[in-house]
Design an enzyme around this catalytic site. Structure first.
Site, short mmCIF file in Angstrom:
data_model
loop_
_atom_site.label_atom_id
_atom_site.label_comp_id
_atom_site.label_asym_id
_atom_site.label_seq_id
_atom_site.Cartn_x
_atom_site.Cartn_y
_atom_site.Cartn_z
N TYR A 102 18.76 5.43 26.35
CA TYR A 102 19.20 6.53 25.49
C TYR A 102 20.14 7.45 26.26
CZ TYR A 102 19.06 10.91 22.92
OH TYR A 102 19.42 12.07 22.25
N LYS A 159 24.16 8.35 25.59
CA LYS A 159 24.66 9.70 25.33
C LYS A 159 25.76 10.08 26.33
CE LYS A 159 23.50 9.87 22.00
NZ LYS A 159 24.03 10.34 20.71
#
Length: 256
Positions: A152, A156
């Protein structure tokens, strides 16, 4: 009045952003993954101009979303909000890609490349991006043991890299990235400590505000203020490599 499309806006921060913009008198088109979510979103935001439906998990689904958006006409701003979170298991899409990469990294790239160029682009990153490397050599997690939190966070970082790559290549577009804070949405979890009332404000401000502080490009924000991103986000060689990887996987090249 501006016209804004927000990906991943049937719930959470995306819907909150849409509600704020609609309350300010702007035209907002929202996006839902499936028909059920679309119905719920339309009930939640009856002011929405339209609801676009499609699963950003697949290249075909993302391509369909882009085509639906283009069929509605040109937008002034696009907010790339759709994402899956840091607690994801190792799931593989029908395209053979890691679920987190497909939704968080590849889909904003594809939507950017395929939707008619707006005046402003906003990409949601995360505070977690500060603590990882881009890991472009293993962007598909074929060499490493899966770690949902790292996957994740890397995705990002990729979103910030994409924002700054676009700002460098498309000089007629304002392209920025931001972190909304760790807030208690479905993705963030109930224990998230940041301020929910501020989490959706910056992306709306960057989309429509005429303040000189909002009319910038290639910048990173947190709660309406500039912040330094992970230095790798500004590495032009890494940016170009990320674009090349996404183009190779998707078969779609970012227009010049």
């Amino acid at each position: 009045m501006s016209r804004i499309f927000i990906s991943g806006s049937s719930t959470g921060l995306g819907l909150m952003t849409a509600e704020l913009l609609a309350s300010q008198g702007h035209k907002v088109v929202i996006h839902a993954r499936n028909d059920n979510r679309a119905e719920d979103a339309a009930r939640s935001l009856p002011k929405a101009e339209a609801v676009v439906i499609g699963d950003l998990e697949t290249i075909a689904g993302t391509t369909s979303v882009a085509a639906q958006v283009n069929a509605l006409g040109r937008f002034d701003a696009i907010i790339h909000n759709a994402a899956v979170g840091y607690r994801e298991g190792q799931l593989t899409t029908s395209d053979g890609l890691p679920h987190v990469f497909a939704i968080n990294t590849l889909s904003p790239y594809l939507l950017t490349a395929l939707i008619e160029r707006p005046q402003r682009l906003i990409y949601l990153s995360s505070g977690m991006h500060h603590h990882v490397d881009a890991n472009l050599d293993d962007i598909l997690w074929k060499k490493r043991r899966w770690n949902g939190s790292s996957a994740y966070a890397e995705s990002k970082l990729h979103d910030a890299m994409l924002a700054f790559a676009v700002s460098r290549r498309w000089t007629d577009v304002l392209s920025n990235s931001l972190e909304p804070g760790w807030v208690p949405t479905k993705m963030g979890g109930p224990g998230a400590p940041d301020d929910m009332d501020k989490a959706h404000v910056t992306q709306a401000w960057l989309a429509v505000n005429d303040n000189p502080e909002a009319q910038v490009t290639g910048k990173y924000f947190y709660h309406l203020k500039r912040m330094k991103p992970n230095p790798q986000a500004y590495d032009t060689a890494l940016q170009d490599r990320l674009l090349a990887i996404c183009a190779e996987i998707s078969g779609v090249t970012l227009p010049t």
